[in-house]
Each structure stands twice: as structure tokens, then as C-alpha cells.
Design a protein around this motif. Structure first.
Motif, PDB file in Angstrom:
ATOM      1  N   ASP A  70       0.836  -1.205   0.000  1.00  0.00           N
ATOM      2  CA  ASP A  70       0.000   0.000   0.000  1.00  0.00           C
ATOM      3  C   ASP A  70       0.869   1.252   0.000  1.00  0.00           C
ATOM      4  OD1 ASP A  70      -2.549   0.954  -0.150  1.00  0.00           O
ATOM      5  OD2 ASP A  70      -3.032   0.699   1.969  1.00  0.00           O
ATOM      6  N   ARG A  71       1.902   1.247   0.819  1.00  0.00           N
ATOM      7  CA  ARG A  71       2.807   2.395   0.880  1.00  0.00           C
ATOM      8  C   ARG A  71       3.571   2.573  -0.427  1.00  0.00           C
ATOM      9  NH1 ARG A  71       5.205   1.265   6.989  1.00  0.00           N
ATOM     10  NH2 ARG A  71       3.397   2.089   8.148  1.00  0.00           N
ATOM     11  N   ALA A  72       3.972   1.456  -1.028  1.00  0.00           N
ATOM     12  CA  ALA A  72       4.686   1.542  -2.306  1.00  0.00           C
ATOM     13  C   ALA A  72       3.798   2.145  -3.379  1.00  0.00           C
ATOM     14  CB  ALA A  72       5.162   0.152  -2.721  1.00  0.00           C
ATOM     15  N   ARG A  73       2.519   1.762  -3.402  1.00  0.00           N
ATOM     16  CA  ARG A  73       1.597   2.348  -4.379  1.00  0.00           C
ATOM     17  C   ARG A  73       1.422   3.839  -4.141  1.00  0.00           C
ATOM     18  NH1 ARG A  73      -1.309  -2.484  -3.696  1.00  0.00           N
ATOM     19  NH2 ARG A  73      -2.585  -1.505  -2.100  1.00  0.00           N
ATOM     20  N   SER A  74       1.336   4.233  -2.873  1.00  0.00           N
ATOM     21  CA  SER A  74       1.183   5.653  -2.546  1.00  0.00           C
ATOM     22  C   SER A  74       2.395   6.456  -3.010  1.00  0.00           C
ATOM     23  CB  SER A  74       0.985   5.829  -1.036  1.00  0.00           C
ATOM     24  OG  SER A  74      -0.219   5.220  -0.604  1.00  0.00           O
ATOM     25  N   ARG A  75       3.607   5.904  -2.786  1.00  0.00           N
ATOM     26  CA  ARG A  75       4.821   6.599  -3.240  1.00  0.00           C
ATOM     27  C   ARG A  75       4.845   6.713  -4.761  1.00  0.00           C
ATOM     28  NH1 ARG A  75       7.270   3.422   0.879  1.00  0.00           N
ATOM     29  NH2 ARG A  75       7.899   1.881  -0.685  1.00  0.00           N
ATOM     30  N   GLN A  76       4.420   5.659  -5.443  1.00  0.00           N
ATOM     31  CA  GLN A  76       4.397   5.687  -6.906  1.00  0.00           C
ATOM     32  C   GLN A  76       3.428   6.741  -7.421  1.00  0.00           C
ATOM     33  OE1 GLN A  76       3.495   1.913  -8.713  1.00  0.00           O
ATOM     34  NE2 GLN A  76       3.552   2.716 -10.782  1.00  0.00           N
ATOM     35  N   GLU A  85       4.973  10.170  -6.987  1.00  0.00           N
ATOM     36  CA  GLU A  85       6.002  10.424  -7.994  1.00  0.00           C
ATOM     37  C   GLU A  85       5.381  10.735  -9.357  1.00  0.00           C
ATOM     38  OE1 GLU A  85       8.395   6.946  -7.859  1.00  0.00           O
ATOM     39  OE2 GLU A  85       9.298   7.426  -5.916  1.00  0.00           O
ATOM     40  N   GLU A  86       4.302  10.001  -9.688  1.00  0.00           N
ATOM     41  CA  GLU A  86       3.626  10.254 -10.963  1.00  0.00           C
ATOM     42  C   GLU A  86       3.001  11.644 -10.984  1.00  0.00           C
ATOM     43  OE1 GLU A  86       0.924   7.022 -11.170  1.00  0.00           O
ATOM     44  OE2 GLU A  86       2.397   5.590 -11.946  1.00  0.00           O
ATOM     45  N   LEU A  87       2.409  12.052  -9.845  1.00  0.00           N
ATOM     46  CA  LEU A  87       1.814  13.387  -9.773  1.00  0.00           C
ATOM     47  C   LEU A  87       2.882  14.470  -9.893  1.00  0.00           C
ATOM     48  CD1 LEU A  87      -0.831  12.846  -6.934  1.00  0.00           C
ATOM     49  CD2 LEU A  87      -1.285  13.257  -9.356  1.00  0.00           C
ATOM     50  N   LYS A  88       4.025  14.254  -9.242  1.00  0.00           N
ATOM     51  CA  LYS A  88       5.118  15.221  -9.329  1.00  0.00           C
ATOM     52  C   LYS A  88       5.628  15.324 -10.756  1.00  0.00           C
ATOM     53  CE  LYS A  88       6.777  14.724  -4.560  1.00  0.00           C
ATOM     54  NZ  LYS A  88       7.894  14.234  -3.709  1.00  0.00           N
ATOM     55  N   ALA A  89       5.763  14.175 -11.427  1.00  0.00           N
ATOM     56  CA  ALA A  89       6.236  14.172 -12.798  1.00  0.00           C
ATOM     57  C   ALA A  89       5.263  14.897 -13.716  1.00  0.00           C
ATOM     58  CB  ALA A  89       6.443  12.733 -13.277  1.00  0.00           C
ATOM     59  N   THR A  90       3.973  14.667 -13.490  1.00  0.00           N
ATOM     60  CA  THR A  90       2.954  15.338 -14.299  1.00  0.00           C
ATOM     61  C   THR A  90       2.995  16.851 -14.067  1.00  0.00           C
ATOM     62  OG1 THR A  90       1.539  13.391 -14.219  1.00  0.00           O
ATOM     63  CG2 THR A  90       0.487  15.480 -14.793  1.00  0.00           C
TER      64      THR A  90
END
Length: 251
Positions: free
Chosen positions: A229-235, A238-243
Motif C-alpha cells: 500500500d505504501r509503495a503504491r502511494s509513493r508511486q 512520484e507520478e503526480l510530481k512528474a505530471t
């Protein structure tokens, strides 16, 4: 329904039957509306659930067995960690996980029942219960509202739900979530067959074995869910930051 009022066939059976008169030509379009209504009800009832974990297992497990005790301990631990507990709502292992969740104040215990051609009522430890006519609608709810699956010893129904979850993850039809099998003695033979026969003959890839974790430890099972769950949240972060970074770049 109970006794003589229980129908001799299920809605799934009647939907999938091809024999008989051509009445189905006129009835099946109306069944679509009933199926739609089940989806609407399920989505509406479950939309505001907190993060949840689905626990699968046998309806035939007696309350004085180690599997029942393991299910109750698992339900309690999941609830203490902040997860809602979802089961099929029936007796046995399903009851034990719902019961364990309700041992924790403020926990959410969910049962997604299914119409069967024999009597089976919702267990007494469910505080949000939905009865479904169609298996495929019910399975959609399990997958949509769970961030992980944990399977305790069970029969055909448990195996069906287990391999459906594995297939969805393997084929990337869903965002990956952990699948944990509890009870190494029970599941050991199946895992040996998967390794020797499925992997051994090239029917699955070596990395597919990583989709399954087997354990006898409740704490480990919950930790696997939490870590994923934590790994999905971090991903997602990161995707939001990249966007956001791409949007901020000058054109």
C-alpha cells in the motif's frame, strides 16, 4: 429466503442457460437492468469505504478450528492497522475474519453475500452487508474496493477467487496488489504443483511466482499489505510530481 421459498435455480444459472424456449430473447434485455442495478447498489454502498482488504476462505470451517482462530486474529490485526475487512459474508473463515474486525472499536466489517441454491445467511459479524445475485458483479466489488487479498484454506470458491485475482494482476488488468496465502501446510501442495508443472513446462513465467506469498504469520501477512500500500502511494506521488513538472515546463 428460507425453506420452500428458496428457488431451485439461481439468477446466474438462468442467465447462462441456453436450452429451452426462446423466452430468453425477451427476458435477457430486462436482466441487463437488474445487473445494472446490482452494480449501482454495490458502488453506492461501498464508495466511501476506508482502505480495505478482502479475506477469502471456506464457509465450512468450524469455529473451534485453528483456521477459524487464524481468521479471527487476521481480521483483528487488519482492523487495528486501519483497514476495513471484506469477506463473502458467510460462515466459517468469512465469519471469523468479520468477527475479528468487530473486536476492534470503530472497525468496518463488510460482507458481500451471494445467492446460492441452498440456504446461507449473512453472518452475525457484518455491519455492512450486500447480497448479490450475480457472481461477476460481486467479484467486481471485491477487486474494486480491496488493496490486497488474503486467502485462508478453502474450497472451489476460494480457489476461483484466488486465481481470478492472480490472473488480473498477472495480465495487468488491475493495478498490482498483493495476494497472500495463509496456511503453508494447506497451500504447500498447490505451490509445489505451480512451480513444478506450470513453471516447469513454461505455462507461467518465473516472475509470476512473485505474485504469491505464503505465510503462517498474521503479522507478516498484514505487513505485506501495508508495504504494498505504501509503495503504491509513493508511486502515485512520484507520478503526480512528474505530471506537475511536465505541466510547468515552458512550451
Amino acid at each position: 429466503m428460507r425453506g420452500d421459498l428458496v428457488p431451485s435455480s439461481t439468477h446466474d444459472q438462468r442467465l447462462l442457460a441456453r436450452q429451452g424456449p426462446s423466452d430468453w430473447v425477451h427476458m435477457d434485455p430486462w436482466r441487463v437492468l437488474r445487473i445494472q442495478a446490482e452494480f449501482v447498489e454495490g458502488f453506492g454502498q461501498l464508495a466511501e469505504l476506508p482502505p480495505a482488504v478482502t479475506v477469502f476462505g471456506s464457509a465450512r470451517t468450524a469455529s473451534d478450528t485453528p483456521d477459524y482462530a487464524m481468521g479471527r486474529a487476521l481480521g483483528r490485526k487488519l482492523a487495528e492497522t486501519g483497514y476495513a475487512v471484506i469477506t463473502g459474508g458467510g460462515p466459517g473463515v468469512m465469519e471469523s475474519a468479520n468477527r475479528g474486525a468487530l473486536d476492534v472499536d470503530g472497525a468496518v466489517s463488510v460482507g458481500l453475500g451471494i445467492e446460492l441454491p441452498f440456504e446461507q445467511r449473512m453472518n452475525d459479524y457484518v455491519d455492512l452487508g450486500i447480497e448479490f445475485r450475480y457472481f461477476f458483479v460481486r467479484k467486481t466489488m471485491f477487486v474494486k474496493y480491496s488493496c490486497g487479498f488474503i486467502a485462508l484454506p478453502g474450497g472451489f470458491g476460494t480457489l476461483d477467487e484466488l486465481f481470478e485475482a492472480l490472473t488480473l494482476v498477472q495480465t495487468r488488468k488491475v493495478t498490482s496488489f498483493p495476494v497472500v496465502l495463509m496456511g503453508s501446510e494447506f497451500w504447500g501442495g498447490l505451490l509445489d504443483w505451480i512451480k513444478s508443472t506450470l513453471l516447469g513446462t513454461g505455462k507461467i513465467a518465473p516472475q509470476d511466482l512473485d505474485l504469491i506469498t505464503v505465510t503462517d504469520d498474521v503479522d507478516e501477512a498484514v505487513r505485506i499489505i501495508v508495504d504494498a500500500d505504501r509503495a503504491r502511494s509513493r508511486q502515485r506521488e512520484e507520478e503526480l510530481k512528474a505530471t506537475a513538472a511536465q505541466t510547468a515546463e515552458p512550451q
